[in-house]
Design an enzyme around this catalytic site. Sequence first.
Site, PDB file in Angstrom:
ATOM      1  N   SER A  88      52.070  19.214  64.005  1.00  0.00           N
ATOM      2  CA  SER A  88      52.484  19.605  62.654  1.00  0.00           C
ATOM      3  C   SER A  88      52.117  21.079  62.506  1.00  0.00           C
ATOM      4  O   SER A  88      50.949  21.427  62.656  1.00  0.00           O
ATOM      5  CB  SER A  88      51.726  18.790  61.612  1.00  0.00           C
ATOM      6  N   ALA A 110      39.266  18.989  62.986  1.00  0.00           N
ATOM      7  CA  ALA A 110      40.396  18.968  62.054  1.00  0.00           C
ATOM      8  C   ALA A 110      40.733  20.381  61.639  1.00  0.00           C
ATOM      9  O   ALA A 110      39.837  21.208  61.425  1.00  0.00           O
ATOM     10  CB  ALA A 110      40.059  18.122  60.831  1.00  0.00           C
ATOM     11  N   LYS A 111      42.055  20.635  61.537  1.00  0.00           N
ATOM     12  CA  LYS A 111      42.497  21.956  61.094  1.00  0.00           C
ATOM     13  C   LYS A 111      41.912  22.242  59.714  1.00  0.00           C
ATOM     14  O   LYS A 111      41.434  23.329  59.441  1.00  0.00           O
ATOM     15  CB  LYS A 111      44.026  21.989  60.998  1.00  0.00           C
ATOM     16  N   ARG A 112      41.973  21.223  58.865  1.00  0.00           N
ATOM     17  CA  ARG A 112      41.475  21.413  57.502  1.00  0.00           C
ATOM     18  C   ARG A 112      39.959  21.510  57.470  1.00  0.00           C
ATOM     19  O   ARG A 112      39.384  22.024  56.533  1.00  0.00           O
ATOM     20  CB  ARG A 112      41.983  20.290  56.589  1.00  0.00           C
ATOM     21  N   GLY A 113      39.311  20.981  58.500  1.00  0.00           N
ATOM     22  CA  GLY A 113      37.853  21.034  58.554  1.00  0.00           C
ATOM     23  C   GLY A 113      37.341  22.343  59.127  1.00  0.00           C
ATOM     24  O   GLY A 113      36.146  22.500  59.352  1.00  0.00           O
TER      25      GLY A 113
END
Length: 296
Positions: free
Chosen positions: A10, A235-238
């Site tokens: 993604s 995680a990218k968001r992490g």
Amino acid sequence: MTVTGRFAPSPTGAMHLGNARTALLAWLHSRAHGGRHLLRFEDLDAGRVRPWAYDLTRRDLAWLGLDWDEEFRQSGRLDLYAAALSRLDTYPCTCTRKEVLAAIQDSAGAPHGEEAVYPGTCRAGSVHPQRPAARRWRVPDAESCVTDALTGKTLCQWLPRDVGDFVLRRNDGVYAYHLAVVVDDALMGVTDVLRGADLWTASPRQAALHRALGFTPPRFLHVPLLTDYRGERLAKRGGAPPLSEWRERGEAPGRVLADLARSLPWPEFQAVPQEVTATELLPLWAAVLSRQVLAR
Ligand code: GLU
């Protein structure tokens, strides 16, 4: 049978080491079989897409020596998802997330497992016809089982009880991941889906969608996710550091590949030298596979 595999990132941010390890394994799997390998950008959720992430991902993959035969973007395939959706038994749903959760709490059954199972509030008709509607799939009253070709594990889910009528198109018109991934894997001729273990529990519902659309489900192989020193998945968001940091620092890709290989749980990968190429890892993956069940 010719194997076709894919890596399906993604483009919502920069690839981290965990994404790179899954990308490496997906590539090894396709190429160890002499098969085709696809790169598919899963970019349906426009609000989360970062336009620079496409090119960064391509450059990261090329830097690691991972090539692909064909590239796709889901955002260019909306007609195919619309056509598939029209072939399925779906209904409009206008419940908000909050209302769904409240309905679950009111019903006797507590949420099964970790996931809230939609209790079917809108099955008999939309509750708020004036609101924009999502489309949910009226799941067949049946069990769906998947056997992982790598681990040999089988997971069976009774669709109405364990999964519930899930959303195939959101109320803002965005097609859901489960629909797009199934349509794409089927139409792109993907035979082997190698991906992170976080998607293992999504496999039975995806196999059910394949069958409902008249497709044969692919083989699934789920690989462990890379975790950090606390045991938490990257995680990218992490805020996991982007792979491009190693590239920009002048690190040799062969060293990163060697580290990624050694971090894998299979003994075959433990003895790799300080630096390796992706191609040199091919026989190691073939050796891992030869020990596994590879059930269809
Ligand atoms: N796009 C998904 C992700 O970024 C992967 C989907 C799949 O491999 O089925 O995690």
